[in-house]
Design an enzyme around this catalytic site. Structure first.
Site, PDB file in Angstrom:
ATOM      1  N   HIS A  42       0.912  -1.191   0.090  1.00 49.90           N
ATOM      2  CA  HIS A  42      -0.070  -0.263  -0.096  1.00 49.90           C
ATOM      3  C   HIS A  42       0.864   1.267  -0.110  1.00 49.90           C
ATOM      4  O   HIS A  42       0.347   2.386  -0.359  1.00 49.90           O
ATOM      5  CB  HIS A  42      -0.958  -0.059   1.273  1.00 49.90           C
ATOM      6  CG  HIS A  42      -1.993  -1.013   1.007  1.00 49.90           C
ATOM      7  ND1 HIS A  42      -2.847  -1.194   0.112  1.00 49.90           N
ATOM      8  CD2 HIS A  42      -2.295  -1.900   2.009  1.00 49.90           C
ATOM      9  CE1 HIS A  42      -3.667  -2.382   0.428  1.00 49.90           C
ATOM     10  NE2 HIS A  42      -3.248  -2.748   1.607  1.00 49.90           N
ATOM     11  N   HIS A  62      -6.156  -7.023  -0.251  1.00 52.28           N
ATOM     12  CA  HIS A  62      -6.447  -5.892  -0.699  1.00 52.28           C
ATOM     13  C   HIS A  62      -5.668  -5.673  -1.928  1.00 52.28           C
ATOM     14  O   HIS A  62      -4.465  -6.132  -2.347  1.00 52.28           O
ATOM     15  CB  HIS A  62      -5.816  -4.931   0.577  1.00 52.28           C
ATOM     16  CG  HIS A  62      -6.534  -5.375   1.976  1.00 52.28           C
ATOM     17  ND1 HIS A  62      -5.838  -6.066   2.737  1.00 52.28           N
ATOM     18  CD2 HIS A  62      -7.612  -4.882   2.419  1.00 52.28           C
ATOM     19  CE1 HIS A  62      -6.696  -6.183   3.748  1.00 52.28           C
ATOM     20  NE2 HIS A  62      -7.723  -5.632   3.726  1.00 52.28           N
ATOM     21  N   ASP A 100      -2.472 -10.570  -2.364  1.00 58.99           N
ATOM     22  CA  ASP A 100      -3.367 -10.129  -0.947  1.00 58.99           C
ATOM     23  C   ASP A 100      -4.743  -9.959  -1.128  1.00 58.99           C
ATOM     24  O   ASP A 100      -5.114  -9.504  -2.106  1.00 58.99           O
ATOM     25  CB  ASP A 100      -2.547  -8.880  -0.660  1.00 58.99           C
ATOM     26  CG  ASP A 100      -2.636  -8.454   0.672  1.00 58.99           C
ATOM     27  OD1 ASP A 100      -1.866  -8.634   1.716  1.00 58.99           O
ATOM     28  OD2 ASP A 100      -3.808  -7.606   1.055  1.00 58.99           O
ATOM     29  N   ASP A 103      -4.202 -12.712   3.840  1.00 50.10           N
ATOM     30  CA  ASP A 103      -5.608 -12.177   4.431  1.00 50.10           C
ATOM     31  C   ASP A 103      -6.646 -12.606   3.381  1.00 50.10           C
ATOM     32  O   ASP A 103      -7.820 -12.429   3.858  1.00 50.10           O
ATOM     33  CB  ASP A 103      -5.694 -10.602   4.671  1.00 50.10           C
ATOM     34  CG  ASP A 103      -4.591  -9.850   3.691  1.00 50.10           C
ATOM     35  OD1 ASP A 103      -4.618 -10.652   2.766  1.00 50.10           O
ATOM     36  OD2 ASP A 103      -4.547  -8.773   3.739  1.00 50.10           O
TER      37      ASP A 103
HETATM   38 ZN    ZN Z   1      -4.017  -7.234   2.854  1.00 51.21          ZN
END
Ligand code: ZN
Length: 375
Positions: free
Chosen positions: A138, A177, A175, A262
């Site tokens: 991120h 996200h 991931d 995740d």
């Molecule tokens: Zn993540």
């Protein structure tokens, strides 16, 4: 490099590197923060308990040089993170916390990833998994975000190109996200192909199907945003269908993976249903791709994964595939997919990306749940 493919199918000849270092535990976030040192402690405990170190080669981490971090980050961002070392706790964003030990840990994480990638690039290792924190995907060029300080994978891709003589890098981000930082850093670049499969809508909100890159980089960002509820079969079927045609056309010299755990069924940060068998199948799929297109050069970097009770088993499943201790039956796992979920994702990806990728404009045939799906 003849015979490289055999390295992948002959377990005994593979050498898998890992990066582990207790300094990564000195990055302290906050009480109750999900990205805490307990995650890596669980992974390292698994390594010790399962006697894995005997088969894995330890890659010594080193602190990254400032110039290396500046390959993708601004000087202002580097200075801001460096300044956190003089304070007990700094909130770089409301949920991205740095402690006095974080800058040191973050520099060592980047350096560890670079060392692992260097060894994979020159063939000293068959593949590697950097078990580091803080995570990175991120982190944007100019700011920390989403528990991430420096973008480990992005720095590694830039380093591979500028320093290691690698021309084209494919990054897969599994991931849960979207890897917004990685995408934004390379979205104008036609030498780094970024492929992300992630829950959508979900944090950080970016990574829609039509988000395909900018300018010269148009077509080099491939987003697969999927609703919650996808599991081992669907992830495997979707990535198996896309990765081989893409890598055959892009011809990467190195594959990097933002490996977050995740999407695991029990992780509170997402609504996916992956299990260790699914992570193993994705790893096998990537090993096969890497063997076909880039002499097996594959390096994984830990991103998210917040369930300390399952992250060890998931990482173990990945390491077992990388080292050849297990050979996941990719087609069998893909065959358990719900065809509707696979069609939903693949149709939308292909619709956007076929104008950039000849191989994606060809009809696809996928076997799942006893049905042949045509895209
Ligand atoms: Zn993540």
């Amino acid at each position: 490099m003849s015979g490289e493919k055999n390295n992948i199918t002959a377990p005994i000849r593979t050498t898998t590197g890992i990066v582990r270092n207790l300094t990564f535990l000195e990055h302290r976030t906050a009480n109750g923060h999900p990205e805490n040192h307990g995650r890596l402690e669980a992974v390292y405990r698994m390594l010790d308990q399962t006697d894995r170190l005997r088969r894995l080669v330890l890659v010594e981490a080193r602190p990254a040089e400032e110039d290396e971090i500046l390959l993708v980050h601004s000087a202002a961002h580097l200075a801001k993170v460096a300044a956190t070392a003089s304070r007990e706790s700094t909130a770089l964003t409301p949920d991205t916390i740095a402690s006095a030990g974080s800058y040191r840990a973050a520099r060592l994480a980047v350096g560890g990833v670079l060392e692992a990638v260097s060894r994979v690039a020159d063939g000293r290792l068959a593949n590697a998994f950097a078990l580091v924190r803080p995570p990175g995907h991120h982190a944007e060029r100019n700011r920390a975000m989403g528990y991430c300080l420096f973008n480990n994978v992005a720095i590694a891709a830039a380093y591979a190109r500028k320093v290691l003589g690698i021309d084209r890098v494919m990054i897969l981000d599994w991931d849960v996200h979207h890897g917004n930082g990685t995408q934004h850093i390379f979205e104008q670049d036609d030498r780094v192909l970024f492929v992300s499969i992630h829950q959508f809508p979900h944090f950080p909100g970016t990574g829609g199907f039509t988000d395909a890159g900018i300018g010269r980089g148009e077509g080099y960002s491939i987003n697969i945003p999927i609703p919650k509820g996808y599991g081992d079969g669907e992830y495997t079927a979707i990535l198996q269908a896309l990765l081989m045609p893409l890598s055959a056309e892009f011809k990467p010299d190195l594959i990097l993976v933002s490996a977050g755990f995740d999407p695991h069924a029990s992780d509170s940060h997402g609504g996916m249903r992956l299990t260790p068998a699914g992570f193993a199948a994705l790893t096998r799929c990537l090993l096969e791709n890497a063997a076909t297109c880039c002499s097996g050069r594959l390096a994984l970097v830990l991103e998210g994964g917040y369930d300390v009770h399952t992250i060890g088993d998931s990482v173990k499943a990945v390491l077992d595939e990388l080292s050849g201790a297990t050979m996941s039956a990719v087609a069998d796992i893909a065959a358990t997919a719900n065809p509707k979920k696979v069609i939903y994702a693949l149709k939308r990806v292909v619709k956007v990306q076929r104008r950039y990728w000849k191989n994606l404009s060809r009809p696809m045939k996928i076997d799942c749940s006893g049905r042949t799906v045509h895209i």
